[in-house]
Design a protein around this motif. Structure first.
Motif, short mmCIF file in Angstrom:
data_model
loop_
_atom_site.label_atom_id
_atom_site.label_comp_id
_atom_site.label_asym_id
_atom_site.label_seq_id
_atom_site.Cartn_x
_atom_site.Cartn_y
_atom_site.Cartn_z
N ASP A 124 0.84 -1.21 0.00
CA ASP A 124 0.00 0.00 0.00
C ASP A 124 0.87 1.26 0.00
O ASP A 124 0.56 2.23 -0.69
N GLY A 128 0.97 4.24 -2.85
CA GLY A 128 0.85 5.66 -2.52
C GLY A 128 2.01 6.45 -3.08
O GLY A 128 1.82 7.52 -3.68
N PHE A 131 1.75 6.92 -6.84
CA PHE A 131 0.84 8.00 -7.25
C PHE A 131 1.44 9.36 -6.97
O PHE A 131 1.26 10.29 -7.75
N LEU A 143 -1.66 10.12 -15.47
CA LEU A 143 -2.29 9.71 -14.21
C LEU A 143 -3.54 8.88 -14.47
O LEU A 143 -3.80 7.89 -13.80
N ASP A 144 -4.32 9.29 -15.46
CA ASP A 144 -5.53 8.57 -15.81
C ASP A 144 -5.19 7.14 -16.26
O ASP A 144 -5.79 6.17 -15.80
N SER A 147 -3.75 5.12 -13.16
CA SER A 147 -4.72 4.81 -12.11
C SER A 147 -5.76 3.83 -12.64
O SER A 147 -6.22 2.93 -11.90
N THR A 148 -6.11 3.96 -13.91
CA THR A 148 -7.00 2.95 -14.51
C THR A 148 -6.33 1.58 -14.47
O THR A 148 -6.95 0.57 -14.12
N ALA A 150 -4.19 0.50 -12.33
CA ALA A 150 -4.21 -0.03 -10.95
C ALA A 150 -5.53 -0.75 -10.67
O ALA A 150 -5.54 -1.85 -10.10
N ALA A 151 -6.64 -0.15 -11.10
CA ALA A 151 -7.94 -0.78 -10.87
C ALA A 151 -8.11 -2.04 -11.73
O ALA A 151 -8.60 -3.06 -11.25
N ALA A 154 -6.11 -5.08 -10.35
CA ALA A 154 -6.79 -5.70 -9.21
C ALA A 154 -8.00 -6.50 -9.69
O ALA A 154 -8.27 -7.60 -9.22
N GLU A 155 -8.71 -5.94 -10.68
CA GLU A 155 -9.87 -6.62 -11.25
C GLU A 155 -9.45 -7.97 -11.88
O GLU A 155 -10.12 -8.99 -11.69
N GLU A 157 -6.89 -9.77 -11.07
CA GLU A 157 -6.50 -10.70 -10.00
C GLU A 157 -7.73 -11.31 -9.33
O GLU A 157 -7.75 -12.49 -9.00
N VAL A 158 -8.76 -10.47 -9.13
CA VAL A 158 -9.99 -11.00 -8.53
C VAL A 158 -10.64 -12.00 -9.49
O VAL A 158 -11.13 -13.05 -9.08
N MET A 159 -10.60 -11.67 -10.78
CA MET A 159 -11.15 -12.58 -11.79
C MET A 159 -10.44 -13.94 -11.72
O MET A 159 -11.06 -14.99 -11.78
N VAL B 40 -16.72 -8.36 -12.79
CA VAL B 40 -16.23 -9.38 -11.86
C VAL B 40 -17.07 -9.25 -10.59
O VAL B 40 -16.84 -8.40 -9.74
N ILE B 43 -16.28 -8.32 -6.89
CA ILE B 43 -15.85 -6.98 -6.47
C ILE B 43 -16.99 -6.18 -5.83
O ILE B 43 -16.87 -5.75 -4.68
N PHE B 125 -8.42 -2.66 -5.70
CA PHE B 125 -9.35 -2.17 -6.73
C PHE B 125 -9.95 -0.82 -6.31
O PHE B 125 -9.98 0.13 -7.10
N LYS B 132 -8.72 7.10 -9.82
CA LYS B 132 -9.39 7.44 -11.08
C LYS B 132 -10.36 8.62 -10.87
O LYS B 132 -10.40 9.55 -11.68
N VAL B 135 -8.46 11.83 -10.45
CA VAL B 135 -7.91 12.30 -11.72
C VAL B 135 -9.01 12.99 -12.53
O VAL B 135 -8.79 14.02 -13.15
N SER B 147 -2.80 11.49 -2.54
CA SER B 147 -1.81 10.42 -2.76
C SER B 147 -0.78 10.42 -1.64
O SER B 147 -0.32 9.35 -1.21
N ALA B 150 -2.33 8.58 1.14
CA ALA B 150 -2.31 7.12 0.96
C ALA B 150 -0.99 6.54 1.46
O ALA B 150 -0.97 5.50 2.14
N ALA B 151 0.12 7.19 1.13
CA ALA B 151 1.42 6.70 1.57
C ALA B 151 1.59 6.86 3.08
O ALA B 151 2.09 5.95 3.77
#
Lengths: 335, 335
Positions: A124, A128, A131, A143-144, A147-148, A150-151, A154-155, A157-159, B40, B43, B125, B132, B135, B147, B150-151
C-alpha cells in the motif's frame, strides 16, 4: 575461443533494450531507492528485499524506451518509470499474500520474513508513493492511464481468484484474466511514453497495443514455463501454478483436449488439490500428448507478432529495433 | 410526549453535519455504488458488504462540508468525497487482513466470507478507483494531498505493526502512529475542500488542521472505547485492541503509571499474549486506578479544542457550527 552465437538467438536478446535505456535506468534506480526511504525502517527493508532481488525491471524500461521512441525531451519519464516499477512491486507483495507463496525470485517471499501484515501494508505504501511520483510529473492523462491500470490489475486478479479451480474456464476467460493482471501494466507503461511526449493519439494507441500484446505473450510464456516450457525441462519454479490449482492456458488446452479419464485427473489435482508424487509429471505428459505447451507458445508468438506490428507506425531506429528484440526475448525464454 | 434533550447533548450531535451535507451525500452514495460496479461480481459483493454496513461516512461528509465552507461552486467535491470513502474502505479491508479480525461493524469481516485474498485485492481495486475519480476532478493539488495521504496512512500502519507488543512505546510514538493511520485521512479529506475552491493557503491549512486534530481526537476516543470508554461499560467491541496486543494510549498511560507488578501483568497479556478469563477486567481496573481512560478522553478534548480553534478563520455559518458540533460528537461518544 570465440563463442558463435546463432543469429536467431542474437535477435532474441534483451541486451539492446537494456543498453538503450541504461543511462535513464540508473536514474530510475536512484529514484526507486530514494522513494522507498521512510523513518519507519521496516518499509525500506521490506521494499528493498524485493526490489533488490534481481528482477529485470522490464516494465520501467518500456516506459523509458517508448518515451525515447516518441522523442520525449523532458524529465518526467524517470518518475513515471519508477512509479510503474512500484506498482509492479506492490502487486507482487500482495500476490504473495494472496497466493500464500513461500518464495519469490529465488528468495523467501517478504511475507515469510516480515509477515503478511507487512507485505500488505508496504505494498500500500508503494502504491501511494507511485501515485505521488505520477502527480509530480503533472500529466493528468498519464495519471488517468496508470490509475486505470491499478484498478484493472486488481480486477484481473480477482477474476483469477474467481476462476481458480474452475476447469471449465475458457481460453477467452483466461485471456481476460491475463490482460488484466499482467498485460494492462505493460500497456500502461508503454502508453505513457508518447503521452508525456504529447504525440498524436495514434502513436499513443500504437505504444499501448505493443505493450498489451507483449504483456499477453509474456504471461503465456510464463504459464508454459511453469510446466517446464516447450522443452519440458523442470526448472526451479516448475509446478507452482499446478500446486496452487491455477487454471492457465496449458491446463485449459489439455483439459479440453483430454479424455474423460484425463479430465478426472485434472479435477482431482486442481479442484480437490489431491496431488501425490508423480502427478506433475503426469500432468506434463498429458500436456505434451495434446500439444498444450507448444500451442501455448504458438499463441504467445501470435501476440508477439501483433506487438511488433504495432510498432510499424514509428520510424526505424535503434530503440524500435530494441523493442522488437525484446518481444523475441520474452518468447525465447520458453525454449 | 415531548422528549427534553439537554443542551450539552444537543450541541454534541452529528445531525447538523448530516443535515447540512445530505443533498451532496446522496450524490456521493450514488457515485460509490456506481464505482464499485464491475463485471467481476465478487468486487461489488465484497465492496458493498463493507460499504453498506452502516458506517457514518464521516470522512466524505467532511470533504463536502469544507468545500461548502470554502464557498466551492463546482462538481468535483462529490467525486473527491467518494474517493476519500474508497480510500477508507480499502484501508479497512486491508486492516482486517493485517489484524486477522473476525468482525467489522457488527458483521463478519469480508475476509471471513470471501477470504484474505479477496479483501486484499478488492481493497486494491477500490484504491485504483479512488485515484481514477481524483484524476477526473483534475486538481493536481488535491491529487497530491490524497496520494500523500495514501502513503502516510500505510506508513502509520507499518509503524503500528513495528510498535505492536512494545510496552515501552511512548505517548509521542503512539501519537505519530495515529496521526498517520487515522488523522492524515481526516486532514486530507478536509484540506481538499478549500483546495478545489481555490481558496488562500491559510484556509487550506486551517481546514487541514481541523481535520488532523479531529482525527487524533477521534482515534483517542476509539482507543478509550475499546476499554469501555470513560464509563467503563463493556460494549460489543470492548477488548479487541487488548486481545490483539495493541499499544494504545490507555495502555501507555496505565503501564507508565503502574507498579512493577502491574507492568508484569501488561507484559504477560500484551507481549506474551497470555490472556485468561478476567484479565480484561483487571486491565480496566488498573486503567481506572491510574485515570488512564479519563486522561485519554482529556487528551481527546484537547485536540478537539484545537480542531475547533482552527475553524476560527472562517466566518460564522451553519456549516461551521455543524463542524464544531461534529467535534463534540466525536468526543461525547466516550460517555
Amino acid at each position: 575461443m570465440a563463442v558463435v552465437v546463432p543469429f536467431e538467438k542474437d535477435r532474441a536478446s534483451i541486451e539492446a533494450l537494456v543498453g538503450a535505456t541504461r543511462a535513464d535506468m540508473d536514474r530510475v534506480n536512484a529514484m526507486i531507492i530514494s522513494r522507498t526511504g521512510s523513518e519507519v525502517t521496516m518499509i525500506p527493508e521490506v521494499a528493498n528485499h524485493l526490489i533488490s532481488s534481481g528482477g529485470k525491471r522490464l516494465r520501467p524500461m518500456l516506459t523509458l524506451a517508448t518515451a525515447a521512441l516518441a522523442g520525449y525531451q523532458g524529465e518526467g519519464h524517470v518518475k513515471l518509470a519508477a512509479a510503474v516499477e512500484f506498482m509492479h512491486t506492490a502487486t507482487l507483495l500482495h500476490d504473495d499474500v494472496v497466493d500464500e507463496s513461500d518464495m519469490r525470485r529465488g528468495k523467501p517471499a517478504a511475507r515469510m520474513v516480515w509477515g503478511n501484515e507487512a507485505s500488505v501494508l508496504v505494498g500500500d505504501f508503494l502504491l501511494g508513493q507511485a501515485f505521488k511520483m505520477m502527480v509530480e510529473v503533472g500529466s493528468l492523462r498519464a495519471l488517468d492511464i496508470l490509475s486505470t491500470a491499478a484498478a484493472v490489475i486488481a480486477e484481473g486478479e480477482v477474476m483469477q481468484l474467481a476462476a481458480a479451480k474452475n476447469t471449465s474456464t475458457t481460453e477467452d476467460e483466461y485471456l481476460a484474466v491475463i490482460r488484466g493482471k499482467t498485460a494492462e501494466l505493460f500497456a500502461a507503461a508503454c502508453e505513457v511514453g508518447p503521452v508525456i511526449a504529447e504525440r498524436p493519439k495514434a502513436e499513443q494507441a500504437a505504444a499501448r497495443a505493443y505493450g498489451m500484446n507483449l504483456g499477453i505473450a509474456f504471461q503465456l510464456v510464463d504459464d508454459a514455463l511453469d510446466y517446464g516450457g516447450k522443452s519440458q525441462k523442470l526448472g526451479k519454479n516448475t509446478g507452482d501454478d499446478f500446486r496452487e490449482g491455477k487454471i492457465t492456458l496449458p491446463v485449459v488446452l489439455a483439459f479440453r483436449r483430454g479424455s474423460e479419464q484425463e479430465r478426472a485427473f485434472w479435477k482431482k489435482v486442481l479442484v480437490d488439490g489431491a496431488i501425490t508424487d508423480g502427478d506433475l509429471e503426469t500432468a506434463i505428459g498429458f500436456m505434451t500428448r495434446h500439444g498444450a505447451l507448444t500451442d501455448t507458445i504458438e499463441r504467445a508468438r501470435h501476440y508477439g507478432e501483433m506487438a511488433k506490428d504495432a510498432l510499424a507506425l514509428f520510424p526505424d531506429s535503434a530503440m524500435k529495433d530494441a523493442l522488437v528484440q525484446a518481444v523475441d526475448f520474452c518468447i525465447a525464454r520458453a525454449h
